[in-house]
Motif scaffolding. Sequence first.
Motif, short mmCIF file in Angstrom:
data_model
loop_
_atom_site.label_atom_id
_atom_site.label_comp_id
_atom_site.label_asym_id
_atom_site.label_seq_id
_atom_site.Cartn_x
_atom_site.Cartn_y
_atom_site.Cartn_z
N UNK C 61 0.83 -1.20 0.00
CA UNK C 61 0.00 0.00 0.00
C UNK C 61 0.87 1.25 0.00
N UNK C 62 2.04 1.16 0.60
CA UNK C 62 2.94 2.30 0.56
C UNK C 62 3.35 2.60 -0.87
N UNK C 63 3.61 1.55 -1.62
CA UNK C 63 3.96 1.75 -3.03
C UNK C 63 2.87 2.46 -3.79
N UNK C 64 1.64 2.03 -3.52
CA UNK C 64 0.52 2.68 -4.21
C UNK C 64 0.41 4.15 -3.80
N UNK C 65 0.52 4.35 -2.49
CA UNK C 65 0.37 5.71 -2.00
C UNK C 65 1.47 6.61 -2.56
N UNK C 66 2.68 6.09 -2.60
CA UNK C 66 3.79 6.88 -3.12
C UNK C 66 3.55 7.22 -4.59
N UNK C 67 3.10 6.23 -5.33
CA UNK C 67 2.85 6.46 -6.75
C UNK C 67 1.76 7.52 -6.94
N UNK C 68 0.72 7.40 -6.12
CA UNK C 68 -0.37 8.37 -6.21
C UNK C 68 0.15 9.77 -5.92
N UNK C 69 0.99 9.84 -4.90
CA UNK C 69 1.53 11.13 -4.51
C UNK C 69 2.36 11.72 -5.64
N UNK C 70 3.19 10.89 -6.23
CA UNK C 70 4.02 11.35 -7.33
C UNK C 70 3.16 11.81 -8.50
N UNK C 71 2.10 11.04 -8.76
CA UNK C 71 1.20 11.42 -9.85
C UNK C 71 0.62 12.81 -9.59
N UNK C 72 0.25 13.01 -8.36
CA UNK C 72 -0.34 14.29 -8.01
C UNK C 72 0.66 15.42 -8.23
N UNK C 73 1.91 15.15 -7.84
CA UNK C 73 2.94 16.17 -8.04
C UNK C 73 3.12 16.48 -9.51
N UNK C 74 3.14 15.43 -10.31
CA UNK C 74 3.31 15.63 -11.75
C UNK C 74 2.14 16.42 -12.31
N UNK C 75 0.95 16.02 -11.87
CA UNK C 75 -0.24 16.70 -12.36
C UNK C 75 -0.18 18.18 -12.03
N UNK C 76 0.13 18.46 -10.76
CA UNK C 76 0.18 19.85 -10.34
C UNK C 76 1.20 20.63 -11.14
N UNK C 77 2.31 20.00 -11.38
CA UNK C 77 3.38 20.68 -12.10
C UNK C 77 2.90 21.06 -13.50
N UNK C 78 2.27 20.12 -14.18
CA UNK C 78 1.86 20.42 -15.54
C UNK C 78 0.70 21.38 -15.58
#
Lengths: 89, 95, 466
Positions: C61-78
């Motif tokens: 679940x940590x892997x999923x959460x980390x991935x989600x978090x990274x996705x969010x960062x990428x999304x925000x950046x773009x």
Amino acid sequence: MDQLNYKEQQEFQKIVEQKQMNDFMRLYTNLVDRCFNDCVNDFTSSKLSGREETCLNKCAEKFLKHSERVGSRFQEQNQMLMNQMRGNN
Amino acid sequence: MSFLGLGGAAPKLTSEQKIQAATSELDMVTTMFNQLVDSCHKKCFLNTETSYADGELNKTESLCIDRCVSKYFEANVKVGESMQSVGKSGSLAKM
Amino acid sequence: MSDSNPTPESTAKTTTDVVSKAAKVESKGYTNPALQMMGIKRIKLPSRNWMIFWTVLGTLSGGIAYDKYQQQQIRLKYIELSKKFGQEHCKSNELPRKIRIYVVPPPNDYLTEGLKYFRKFVKPILNSSAIDFEIYTEERQGDIRYAVAEEIRKLRRAKAGLPDELETTSDDNDTTTTTTTSNTSDIDVQKFPGITPINLPKIEPSESDNEGEGELKQVKDLYDPVDVLGINLYNKSLKQTPQIKQDSQIVDPKDAGGVICIGRGAFKEYLNGIHEGLLGPLYKPKPKEEENTKVISDDDKGDMIAFKDEDDKTEDSKKAPKSYIEPSDYSTAQLAPELSLNNLKDDDNVPYFFTQPILVLRNYNISGFVNQFERLRRFYFKREQMKDYSDSVMGLVLKNHRDFVKSDLTLASQEEKDWPHKWVKTGIEKNSEWFKDFIIDDKVIGLLSVYEPIKTDNDVTEKKSN
């Protein structure tokens, strides 16, 4: 659905104009109300501050532009709907 | 009585009645438009503080307005339809 | 502790045994009087099995959460990067740039999956940069090709002044309705905007026939709904102001609009559709009507965008309409003689959609027993897909286009490696164009262009997140 003869048409035209005027008044009062509520929140002075004044200007400008855009979309959609209904009938 | 297409031929209306009907139609148009303007303003200008920083519409807001209006109309049609079906089933039950 | 002390006076041996056991257990863990006062007798690690369970669960679940978090960062950046385009001014009669998006179901999966990728990875950027879009989807292979081709054919027919051969029931068929409006306007249509006529009395036409037409007018003909609105008094020109599409105001025609194909299949069908539409005949060729029933049912749908039809689900097994032209005939066919090729713009002065640059996004779906590890990896690294998509979409937002070259035919072809064999086999059996080689024609290719992804530096997100 209702068919009007000439006299009635004229009467109706008058009503349309009157309604338009009414609506314009309503638009105006609404605009004042909206912009006042959005921009003027400080009652430590009885005069509008500079910031409030610019806000009011921007607000009015923006709202009118908004109404214009909605108006033209409104017309478009209406037209589309009419065409659709004609197509169905 | 012509509601829902029942009641047969509509009785001849006097001119006053006709005008009145037409007028209420006008009222409906204006009311709807004003509500539309109001709703879309509420939905598309989320933060009044920042949105009044600029007197012009920007593209994001414009798009939002476009979509808002077309959705409003769609909702209008859908609600009309469901009202119609409810009305129909109701009248059928009575009969 | 007291209850762990054995009270029964049975054999001494067992007592000592139990006592020593209890002592052993007690010695594990940590305790102190303060904790004891609070009712916490001992703190110790859970048993081995529990440890394994929690570790595995935590990692997954940590892997999923980390991935989600990274996705969010990428999304925000773009979103941040593309925001400034959305903030540009737009007059009230201007319509922002509009693109079209073709989505196919990923291999062995449902359309919703493809749409999900769009919603999560593409839509946020489009929204923040205020690009309008229209989505075209299909449930079975070939529909997008047909729709694209049909749209081009319709255009060509309109240019040539030919009727759409099919008499359709569709409501968007304006050419036929305009001719009959004079009749139909007598038939009652309620003027209430936005409300479908509830009480349409069908008696009306006869009534209107009886009365003299000269002086009688219907209410709805007397005014336009916009007339009543007060905003008209403020801006008298509101009614006359034509809508201007921003796509029509652009100097370089390649800067207008854009097309996104999500999935290799969508790209193939789109290109094939353009070929079919531009090179093929205007009407369905005769000799192909072998099965009459099928042809008729296809025709019925006609111009209504067939693949949008919800009834389609029941007809899944049915094949999409055949191509009007064989790829072997491409080279001999003439390129849309109806269209003037030096001015490929529609009535609104917007360049035709098929000349607009294309962006192809590959699918990341994978299945099959052998591929489970790769699949798992992709699941935990969705951010890679997102990064890929976002870079590409930024290319579209920034209009970073170039001419189409032959090697672009392999766009998104990495995806083909992941296609499940069985699925490919049935596809080939069904003669789907997804699995055929691209056959292209230089005349058509010359019109096309593609978007080049914009590589943003990787570090930005990394630094931000660290």
